[in-house]
Design a protein around this motif. Structure first.
Motif, PDB file in Angstrom:
ATOM      1  N   ALA A  85       0.842  -1.210   0.000  1.00 42.99           N
ATOM      2  CA  ALA A  85       0.000   0.000   0.000  1.00 42.99           C
ATOM      3  C   ALA A  85       0.872   1.252   0.000  1.00 42.99           C
ATOM      4  O   ALA A  85       0.550   2.250  -0.640  1.00 42.99           O
ATOM      5  CB  ALA A  85      -0.927  -0.017   1.216  1.00 42.99           C
ATOM      6  N   ASP A  86       2.001   1.179   0.695  1.00 38.49           N
ATOM      7  CA  ASP A  86       2.870   2.342   0.804  1.00 38.49           C
ATOM      8  C   ASP A  86       3.637   2.613  -0.491  1.00 38.49           C
ATOM      9  O   ASP A  86       4.106   3.724  -0.721  1.00 38.49           O
ATOM     10  CB  ASP A  86       3.858   2.122   1.957  1.00 38.49           C
ATOM     11  N   SER A  87       3.764   1.584  -1.324  1.00 40.42           N
ATOM     12  CA  SER A  87       4.544   1.750  -2.557  1.00 40.42           C
ATOM     13  C   SER A  87       3.879   2.735  -3.524  1.00 40.42           C
ATOM     14  O   SER A  87       4.530   3.245  -4.430  1.00 40.42           O
ATOM     15  CB  SER A  87       4.708   0.400  -3.261  1.00 40.42           C
ATOM     16  N   GLY A  88       2.590   2.960  -3.337  1.00 38.66           N
ATOM     17  CA  GLY A  88       1.879   3.862  -4.240  1.00 38.66           C
ATOM     18  C   GLY A  88       1.278   3.130  -5.438  1.00 38.66           C
ATOM     19  O   GLY A  88       0.571   3.727  -6.239  1.00 38.66           O
ATOM     20  N   HIS A  91      -2.475   3.364  -5.318  1.00 38.43           N
ATOM     21  CA  HIS A  91      -2.880   4.762  -5.539  1.00 38.43           C
ATOM     22  C   HIS A  91      -2.768   5.084  -7.033  1.00 38.43           C
ATOM     23  O   HIS A  91      -3.640   5.713  -7.614  1.00 38.43           O
ATOM     24  CB  HIS A  91      -1.970   5.708  -4.756  1.00 38.43           C
ATOM     25  N   ARG A 236       6.163   6.372  -5.166  1.00 33.80           N
ATOM     26  CA  ARG A 236       7.288   6.496  -4.236  1.00 33.80           C
ATOM     27  C   ARG A 236       8.522   5.838  -4.844  1.00 33.80           C
ATOM     28  O   ARG A 236       9.607   6.382  -4.798  1.00 33.80           O
ATOM     29  CB  ARG A 236       6.960   5.791  -2.913  1.00 33.80           C
TER      30      ARG A 236
ATOM     31  N   ARG B  17      -1.835  12.460  -0.278  1.00 38.98           N
ATOM     32  CA  ARG B  17      -1.179  11.876  -1.461  1.00 38.98           C
ATOM     33  C   ARG B  17      -2.030  12.095  -2.708  1.00 38.98           C
ATOM     34  O   ARG B  17      -1.521  12.468  -3.762  1.00 38.98           O
ATOM     35  CB  ARG B  17      -0.910  10.384  -1.248  1.00 38.98           C
ATOM     36  N   PHE B  18      -3.340  11.882  -2.573  1.00 36.99           N
ATOM     37  CA  PHE B  18      -4.206  12.111  -3.735  1.00 36.99           C
ATOM     38  C   PHE B  18      -4.312  13.609  -4.070  1.00 36.99           C
ATOM     39  O   PHE B  18      -4.443  13.976  -5.234  1.00 36.99           O
ATOM     40  CB  PHE B  18      -5.593  11.506  -3.508  1.00 36.99           C
ATOM     41  N   ILE B 243       7.967  15.888  -8.491  1.00 37.15           N
ATOM     42  CA  ILE B 243       8.080  14.449  -8.196  1.00 37.15           C
ATOM     43  C   ILE B 243       7.484  13.646  -9.356  1.00 37.15           C
ATOM     44  O   ILE B 243       8.075  12.672  -9.822  1.00 37.15           O
ATOM     45  CB  ILE B 243       7.381  14.105  -6.866  1.00 37.15           C
ATOM     46  N   GLN B 247       9.600  11.059 -11.633  1.00 39.78           N
ATOM     47  CA  GLN B 247       9.234   9.644 -11.721  1.00 39.78           C
ATOM     48  C   GLN B 247       8.948   9.240 -13.160  1.00 39.78           C
ATOM     49  O   GLN B 247       9.380   8.178 -13.620  1.00 39.78           O
ATOM     50  CB  GLN B 247       7.995   9.357 -10.838  1.00 39.78           C
ATOM     51  N   CYS B 257      14.040   5.407  -9.370  1.00 37.47           N
ATOM     52  CA  CYS B 257      13.743   6.689  -8.720  1.00 37.47           C
ATOM     53  C   CYS B 257      12.886   6.401  -7.494  1.00 37.47           C
ATOM     54  O   CYS B 257      11.837   5.777  -7.603  1.00 37.47           O
ATOM     55  CB  CYS B 257      12.999   7.620  -9.677  1.00 37.47           C
ATOM     56  N   ARG B 258      13.381   6.816  -6.362  1.00 36.09           N
ATOM     57  CA  ARG B 258      12.662   6.525  -5.121  1.00 36.09           C
ATOM     58  C   ARG B 258      12.475   7.807  -4.317  1.00 36.09           C
ATOM     59  O   ARG B 258      13.379   8.631  -4.239  1.00 36.09           O
ATOM     60  CB  ARG B 258      13.469   5.520  -4.304  1.00 36.09           C
ATOM     61  N   MET B 259      11.301   7.940  -3.745  1.00 37.23           N
ATOM     62  CA  MET B 259      11.006   9.106  -2.919  1.00 37.23           C
ATOM     63  C   MET B 259      10.892   8.653  -1.469  1.00 37.23           C
ATOM     64  O   MET B 259      10.157   7.732  -1.169  1.00 37.23           O
ATOM     65  CB  MET B 259       9.667   9.690  -3.366  1.00 37.23           C
ATOM     66  N   ASP B 260      11.681   9.263  -0.608  1.00 42.37           N
ATOM     67  CA  ASP B 260      11.575   8.933   0.811  1.00 42.37           C
ATOM     68  C   ASP B 260      11.227  10.174   1.611  1.00 42.37           C
ATOM     69  O   ASP B 260      11.444  11.299   1.150  1.00 42.37           O
ATOM     70  CB  ASP B 260      12.888   8.329   1.311  1.00 42.37           C
TER      71      ASP B 260
END
Lengths: 447, 312
Positions: A85-88, A91, A236, B17-18, B243, B247, B257-260
């Motif tokens: 779920a956190d990976s996006g 979403h 993400r 996020r949305f 972002i 991506q 490509c990773r977003m933290d």
């Protein structure tokens, strides 16, 4: 059980009902209520000598031992789901799906229902509903639509999603494990029922909210607003996307093959969780922290409480009561059991109802009733039974709370009962017809 | 009730996020072309790292290297020989390399003035040097970035890639690029474009959103939850758009490509992330006001970094 005495039954029965009431009416946090019920039940059982054997207290460990598999599956899948779920990924898929509708209500509404059922199938109820309810709140704001029909769709559709596979919903998992139902049988019996129940719910909701669902802007303007969503902003880590999807699918295939491999579903869930922790690149601490430990403790309390009540013979008496009314007439058994489970699950919470009904159904099977219709009906009724009230299922609780918190809109009991109650009525009829047709045409795979 | 409280945070994070997807502005950028790189050496123990970085970039961009050393460098007496030998070695490795001579008129100028003059003369697109300049890293590199870089950060018209601690294989630092996203180091399209310019084929871009008390649009009534606060900051149209663009572009280019998300004091958190492994950090330094907060943060950050840093 030999000569069950009345007093322990009455006392422990009272503790069980008091615990359920505390959960139903929110007198106590449900985990605290279950633990309090368990602690009280064990103390009373020790005083009244309900447990047997050389070391009577070890009976309590046997209760937990019996359900360790269920707890293992919940912990393992929670870790996988938290990472997925956190990976996006979900979403991203959700926004892509919404964009394909171009904002047309005639397509957006079924898309929300389909995505809810789909996400809950793979992610279980809480994470699936969180994603879909949040999407609904944002998309309806962008389109200036009334969010209520969509939120109700998420709340009710999620319970159909929980019925899809063995691991989609906690009651499904509990009953499936106790009944020893192989994973693939869910695709034959449960999945079609879940899809039909979702269609039934969709039609009822659509009719109920016909006016609210009519679009209030030009199609071109709506299409433009939806097109402005950039799903890439939700990503993400693309690599994590693919890894999560592979691990999730691998776990599902593992569930399907578990029986052939001779291992439990908990082993598959833990193998998937280990892979997710190894390859996600996420902090294991963070992922493990997202497991709902309150739910695990809720289960432990519940299993001890129900197990102790079971030792008094009360649940057997309940089974005998149903059997006494219906005999071995399965139509009558289902007519008694299905609405009863629907209603109690709607009032209390479907997990305690499932936990209580499992030993009751086991007793009924021991009396000679066919196992398949009883187990499948219990699975269907426990999951769909959360639909009539706004507190009947975790899906409704999360979705309605999100609506109120984020948009300040509350859906009252009256409104929800009208739509949820109507859906439930049709779904009770659906379950009864479906189970009887399967029984008559001998479509149930043997257990 | 405890379940609902934890769901409040989950709901807010998901909604944010949305919201980010809904508000993302269209960010477009062209990956900058590099025709000429000014490689500034000084004879310190960081020269090999500067040269390694410049070589990898020159090769990938098919650019020409102009090698230069300011008056006053450690190898001053034999500076010309030293630069010639470096240029020869580079040419043997297939790199177009020429020595950029120090103009007689520039001999009395400060090192940064000589470098700026050389950059202008050569019309370079990027300069690579070590920080501190004219000092071994071990002598004062842990405490200072040196005056030369301080001034170049303000005055250079082209991005400055500064090598810090000596590296055995500097090219490895270009396999992963870290781009921080915070209001005070607001990267914008230019830094994003340079991130793609630097990263090696098949490499990885690490986006790091850091929250402290700085997100200007963070609603104050939110629960004190770092993830929510960052998510709130990230739904700013430009951050979300950046972002999304990063991506999308990295997916097209086959890059990771990773977003933290991280929380804490920006410089401290960023330095901690950046020093964990070999990588290169890209930081914007705009506006280049030496008394401004942004400039001072970049200066403090570069001082903390052990890995190379591109100041855009």
């Amino acid at each position: 059980m030999e000569n069950p005495s009345l007093l322990p039954m009455l006392v422990l029965g009272f503790v069980l009902i008091a615990t359920f009431l505390a959960i139903a009416f929110d007198w106590l946090d449900k985990t605290v209520a279950a633990l309090l019920g368990a602690v009280t039940a064990v103390a009373l059982a020790m005083v009244m000598g309900i447990y047997h054997g050389e070391k009577p207290y070890l009976t309590v460990h046997e209760f937990i031992h019996h359900d360790l598999g269920v707890i293992g599956v919940i912990v393992g899948t929670s870790i996988i789901v938290a990472i997925a779920a956190d990976s996006g990924l979900f979403h991203f898929i959700a926004v892509r799906l919404v964009k394909t509708t171009r904002g047309r209500s005639a397509l957006l509404h079924p898309a929300i229902m389909a995505a809810t059922v789909g996400f809950v199938t793979f992610l279980t109820i809480a994470p699936g509903v969180l994603i879909m309810a949040s999407l609904v709140l944002v998309i309806t704001r962008a389109l200036d639509d009334d969010p209520r029909p969509y939120i109700v769709t998420v709340a009710i559709g999620a319970n159909s999603g929980a019925l899809m596979t063995f691991a989609s919903g906690i009651p499904t998992l509990m009953i499936g494990t106790s009944a020893g139902i192989p994973y693939v049988q869910f695709l034959v019996v449960s999945t079609p029922l879940a899809l039909i129940s979702a269609v039934v719910a969709f039609i009822v909701i659509r009719r109920f909210y016909a006016k609210a669902l009519s679009a209030n802007a030009e199609p071109a303007a709506r299409a433009a607003r939806v097109a402005e969503f950039d799903e890439w902003a939700l990503v993400r880590d693309r690599t994590l996307f693919y890894r999560s999807a592979i691990i999730l699918l691998g776990t599902i295939v593992g569930f399907a093959l578990a029986q052939k491999l001779g291992v439990g579903l908990d082993y598959i869930a833990f193998a998937g969780a280990t892979a997710a922790l190894l390859f996600s690149g996420q902090s294991p601490e963070e992922a493990i922290r997202k497991v709902k430990w309150t739910i695990i403790l809720f289960f432990v309390g519940l299993f001890i409480l129900i197990g102790t009540v079971g030792e008094t013979g009360l649940l057997e008496v309940l089974a005998e009561g149903i059997y006494g009314l219906s005999g071995d007439n399965m139509v009558l058994v289902l007519l008694l059991m299905v609405p009863f489970v629907f209603i109690t699950a709607g009032i209390v919470d479907n997990i305690p109802v499932a936990a209580t009904m499992i030993p009751v159904v086991q007793s009924m099977i021991e009396k000679g009733l066919a196992a398949e219709p009883l187990w499948w009906s219990l699975i269907a009724a426990c999951n769909l039974g959360g639909n009539p009230t706004p507190v009947g299922s975790i899906a409704a609780v999360i979705a309605l709370h999100a609506l109120e918190k984020e948009r300040g809109i509350s859906i009252g009991w009256g409104e929800y009962l009208k739509v949820g109650g109507t859906v439930t009525l049709f779904q009770i009829i659906l379950v009864l017809v479906y189970m009887n047709l399967y029984r008559i045409f001998d479509l149930f795979p043997p257990l | 009730m405890s379940e609902i409280q934890s769901d409040d945070k989950d709901i807010r994070t998901n909604v944010e996020r949305f919201e980010a997807a809904a508000r993302a502005s269209k960010v477009e950028f062209e990956i900058p072309r590099i025709d000429r790189i000014l490689l500034v050496l000084d004879g310190s123990n960081q020269d090999a790292t500067s040269e390694g970085l410049a070589t990898v970039l020159a090769r990938s961009a098919e650019a020409e290297l102009r090698i230069f050393a300011a008056d006053g460098s450690r190898r001053d007496p034999d500076r010309k020989d030293y630069l010639d030998r470096r240029a020869e070695a580079l040419r043997e490795n297939g790199i177009r390399a020429e020595v950029e001579a120090l103009e007689k008129s520039a001999e009395n100028l400060k090192a940064y003035e000589q470098i700026l003059a050389a950059a202008e003369r050569t019309s370079c697109d990027l300069m690579v040097l070590c920080a501190p300049y004219l000092e071994d890293f071990d002598s004062l590199g842990r405490e200072s970035v040196g005056t030369t870089l301080d001034i170049l950060m303000c005055r250079s018209a082209v991005p400055v890639l500064a090598a810090r601690e000596p590296r055995d294989d500097p090219g490895r630092c270009l396999e992963k690029i870290l781009l921080p996203i915070t209001p005070f180091l607001d990267p914008g399209a230019r830094a994003a474009a340079w991130t793609f310019r630097l990263v090696r084929e098949g490499g990885h871009i690490q986006l790091l959103a850091i929250t402290g008390d700085e997100w200007p649009e963070t609603p104050t009534d939110m629960p004190e939850n770092a993830e929510i606060r960052v998510a709130a900051g990230l739904h700013r149209a430009e951050a979300a758009g950046l972002i999304a663009a990063m991506q999308r572009r990295s997916a097209e280019a086959g890059l990771g490509c990773r977003m933290d998300l991280a929380s804490g004091e920006v410089v401290k958190v960023l330095a901690e992330w950046a020093n964990r492994e070999e990588l290169t950090v890209v930081v914007p330094c705009c506006p280049r006001d030496p008394v401004g907060t942004a400039y001072q943060r970049v200066q403090a950050l570069v001082r903390e970094l052990r890995n190379p840093v591109l100041i855009v």
